[in-house]
Scaffold this motif. Structure first.
Motif, PDB file in Angstrom:
ATOM      1  N   ILE A  15      35.512  39.844  49.787  1.00  0.00           N
ATOM      2  CA  ILE A  15      35.048  41.045  50.284  1.00  0.00           C
ATOM      3  C   ILE A  15      33.675  40.980  50.413  1.00  0.00           C
ATOM      4  O   ILE A  15      33.033  41.697  51.232  1.00  0.00           O
ATOM      5  CB  ILE A  15      35.438  42.358  49.175  1.00  0.00           C
ATOM      6  CG1 ILE A  15      37.110  42.165  49.332  1.00  0.00           C
ATOM      7  CG2 ILE A  15      35.045  43.470  49.595  1.00  0.00           C
ATOM      8  CD1 ILE A  15      37.741  43.195  48.277  1.00  0.00           C
ATOM      9  N   ASP A  16      32.996  40.606  49.257  1.00  0.00           N
ATOM     10  CA  ASP A  16      31.402  40.537  49.231  1.00  0.00           C
ATOM     11  C   ASP A  16      30.859  39.764  50.455  1.00  0.00           C
ATOM     12  O   ASP A  16      29.782  40.122  51.281  1.00  0.00           O
ATOM     13  CB  ASP A  16      30.766  39.968  47.970  1.00  0.00           C
ATOM     14  CG  ASP A  16      31.135  41.055  46.916  1.00  0.00           C
ATOM     15  OD1 ASP A  16      31.507  42.072  47.148  1.00  0.00           O
ATOM     16  OD2 ASP A  16      31.263  40.541  45.586  1.00  0.00           O
ATOM     17  N   GLY A  26      33.527  32.177  47.902  1.00  0.00           N
ATOM     18  CA  GLY A  26      33.546  33.189  46.709  1.00  0.00           C
ATOM     19  C   GLY A  26      34.536  34.465  46.846  1.00  0.00           C
ATOM     20  O   GLY A  26      35.768  34.307  47.325  1.00  0.00           O
ATOM     21  N   ASP A  27      33.682  35.681  46.387  1.00  0.00           N
ATOM     22  CA  ASP A  27      34.521  36.994  46.712  1.00  0.00           C
ATOM     23  C   ASP A  27      34.608  37.149  48.071  1.00  0.00           C
ATOM     24  O   ASP A  27      33.493  37.271  48.605  1.00  0.00           O
ATOM     25  CB  ASP A  27      33.728  37.774  45.929  1.00  0.00           C
ATOM     26  CG  ASP A  27      34.656  39.161  45.957  1.00  0.00           C
ATOM     27  OD1 ASP A  27      35.719  39.290  46.466  1.00  0.00           O
ATOM     28  OD2 ASP A  27      34.302  40.176  45.447  1.00  0.00           O
TER      29      ASP A  27
END
Length: 594
Positions: A565-566, A562-563
């Motif tokens: 950074i997260d 997914g993201d």
């Protein structure tokens, strides 16, 4: 022993060459020193002496009174020795002995009537003792006629003539069988050299300049000199062993045999120097022997001072070795060199005094060229003050490992001009002391601790748990090692290298020298190797991994995150845990004991 005879044989050879024929010494062989005789420099004549030698009667009265008072030095002033060869000391001694012999002759041949002796300072001719005197034995007229008092042109004073001085031994031989003209009056001379000559009445013939008894006396004197040398060295050798006890091995015991050699030579020279004054040598021969023996005395005295300085330095060095500081070792070296320089200066002064060198004239010449000397001695003076700086500031001591002016080595010797360093290649570097006044000196020898800084690489397949255990194990080794510093050390994972996971090892060891440092470094690294083996940690080395990929294979798909950074934040938070506050974060590193 043959070497010792060489100087003596040279002296005897020159003595033998000084005569034109056996038993004859040429007066012309040594120029007369008119400025050093009583008949010189009338403008500087003592008024009292001028009155005592103003006329033939005054001179004869002065001579008889001085002999009656046993003042041979004053009696010798009535003799004309202007044509006598030899040094001033030898001429003065010979004139006193001639005065004693003349007094003995007059005591045996004539009761002098001073009233019949002319008292006119301007008497027209030399006065002979046969004039106006009552001579008891007419056979003595010829001998008394040879005794004359003449006026010396240089200072206008009256003295016994040089011809009378030259014939004194012949005249004494003619008068030796006569009894004193005055009954009960002693005529025997008190001079030891004259008495020694009288002990050998049958050995008065001359052979190669000297009389037979004089050759015998010289041979005995030479033997006594060598005997004194042997006895002095033997005695002092035993005293050295008993007092200092610094001879330990065969080489030092061999050095002990030579340490007192110059002092034995000095004793030998002193025996010879004192002995030649007891032999009635003529002034020329006495001067030659005297200069040779004086030179030997000065050289042996200076050599003795050098050896005594070495002995004192050995004793002080032994005492300095027992102290914890090495500064006194430096002082011992400088003291030794200072004493030797002082001994050499004293020896040069004594040598100049023996040969009557004009030191003031030499110093005046140095003053004229003082400016050039100052420029030439600039570096020498700078080096001297550099040695004083080293002594006062003490930037290093004997044995220290220093780095200065691009030079690295162990201090071996500090002198007044330079400092010598022994490099790790075992070569010797001489560093002028003048450079030490401004140079930066890094004294490695004064380090209390010596640093170890190493990077230990372990393989990339090592787990974090293995890495942590390995680092903590090394810390424990440092805490338990006998030479390591326990209050400051660092062992941490410090970087990702090209071929290894790098662990920094930073610690200190307390060792006095480089050899102990190497030994303790070896022991610590050996223990680290054993620790790695017990934990299953492998040391990395440069490697290269090659991946072979076939084109028909389906490439592996990357995980869906997914993201990014997260996703990164979630994984980091899971590994590191909740954020630390000021109360919960780890405090400074505390170095604990094992």
């Amino acid at each position: 022993m043959s070497r010792r005879f060489c100087p003596l044989l040279v002296v005897v050879f020159f003595v033998a060459l000084s005569g034109d024929a056996p038993g004859q010494i040429p007066i012309e062989s040594v120029p007369a020193k008119a400025d050093a005789t009583p008949a010189a420099k009338s403008e500087n004549t003592d008024p009292t002496l001028a009155a005592e030698l103003a006329s033939p009667r005054a001179t004869l009265r002065t001579f008889l009174e001085a002999c009656r008072q046993e003042d041979m030095k004053r009696a010798a002033l009535t003799l004309d020795i202007s044509e006598m060869p030899g040094s001033d000391d030898a001429r003065a001694l010979a004139s006193q002995r001639i005065a004693a012999k003349l007094n003995e002759i007059l005591s045996r041949l004539l009761d002098v009537d001073l009233s019949s002796v002319p008292d006119d300072p301007e008497h027209p001719q030399a006065y002979s003792l046969v004039e106006g005197q009552d001579i008891p034995d007419e056979t003595d007229i010829a001998a008394l006629a040879a005794i004359k008092i003449s006026r010396i042109p240089a200072d206008k004073l009256w003295r016994f003539s040089s011809e009378t001085v030259d014939q004194i031994d012949t005249l004494r031989e003619q008068a030796k069988d006569r009894k004193p003209v005055t009954p009960g009056k002693a005529v025997q001379s008190t001079d030891l050299a004259i008495r020694l000559s009288d002990l050998f009445p049958n050995l008065q013939n001359k052979t190669l300049v000297l009389k037979d008894y004089q050759w015998i006396c010289l041979a005995v004197l030479i033997f006594l000199g060598f005997l004194a040398d042997i006895l002095v060295r033997l005695l002092l050798r035993h005293l050295t062993v008993a007092w200092f006890r610094f001879m330990r091995n065969g080489e030092q015991r061999q050095a002990e045999k030579h340490v007192w050699r110059p002092l034995g030579l000095l004793a030998q020279a002193l025996v010879w120097y004192g002995g030649i004054w007891l032999i009635d040598l003529n002034p020329l021969v006495h001067s030659i022997f005297g200069y040779g023996v004086k030179t030997l005395t000065v050289v042996s005295a200076t050599w003795t001072a050098f050896r005594l300085t070495d002995l004192l330095s050995a004793y002080l060095a032994r005492r300095a070795a027992a102290t914890p500081t090495r500064f006194d070792d430096l002082l011992v070296q400088l003291l030794s060199k200072s004493l030797k320089a002082l001994s050499l200066c004293v020896g040069l002064i004594l040598f100049s005094h023996v040969f009557a060198l004009d030191l003031w004239g030499l110093m005046g010449g140095l003053g004229i060229g003082g400016l050039a000397l100052a420029f030439a001695a600039k570096d020498t003076i700078g080096n001297f003050f550099g040695s004083l700086t080293v002594l006062a500031d003490r930037p290093f001591e004997i044995g220290d490992w220093i780095i200065t002016e691009g030079v690295e080595g162990s201090v071996e010797n500090v002198g007044f001009r330079s400092t010598r360093l022994r490099t790790f290649y075992n070569s010797v570097i001489t560093l002028p002391n003048s450079r030490l006044t401004t140079a930066v000196v890094d004294n490695m020898g004064r380090r209390r601790f010596r640093r170890f800084k190493e990077t230990i690489g372990i393989q990339y397949d090592s787990s974090p748990e293995q890495m942590e255990a390995f680092c903590e194990g090394i810390r424990e080794l440092i805490r338990r090692h006998p030479y390591t510093r326990k209050d400051y050390y660092h062992v941490y994972f410090n970087g990702f290298g090209d071929n290894a996971l790098n662990i920094l090892l930073y610690c200190f060891v307390e060792t006095p020298d480089w050899a102990t440092e190497l030994r303790e470094k070896h022991r610590l690294f050996q223990d680290i190797s054993r620790l790695a083996a017990s934990l299953g940690v492998s040391f990395a080395f440069p490697t290269r991994t090659i991946h072979l990929v076939q084109s028909e294979n389906t490439p592996t798909e990357a995980p869906q995150m997914g993201d990014p950074i997260d996703a990164g934040r979630l994984q980091g938070a899971e590994i590191a845990g909740p954020p630390a506050t000021a109360e919960t974060r780890p405090g400074p590193v505390v170095f604990t004991n094992p």
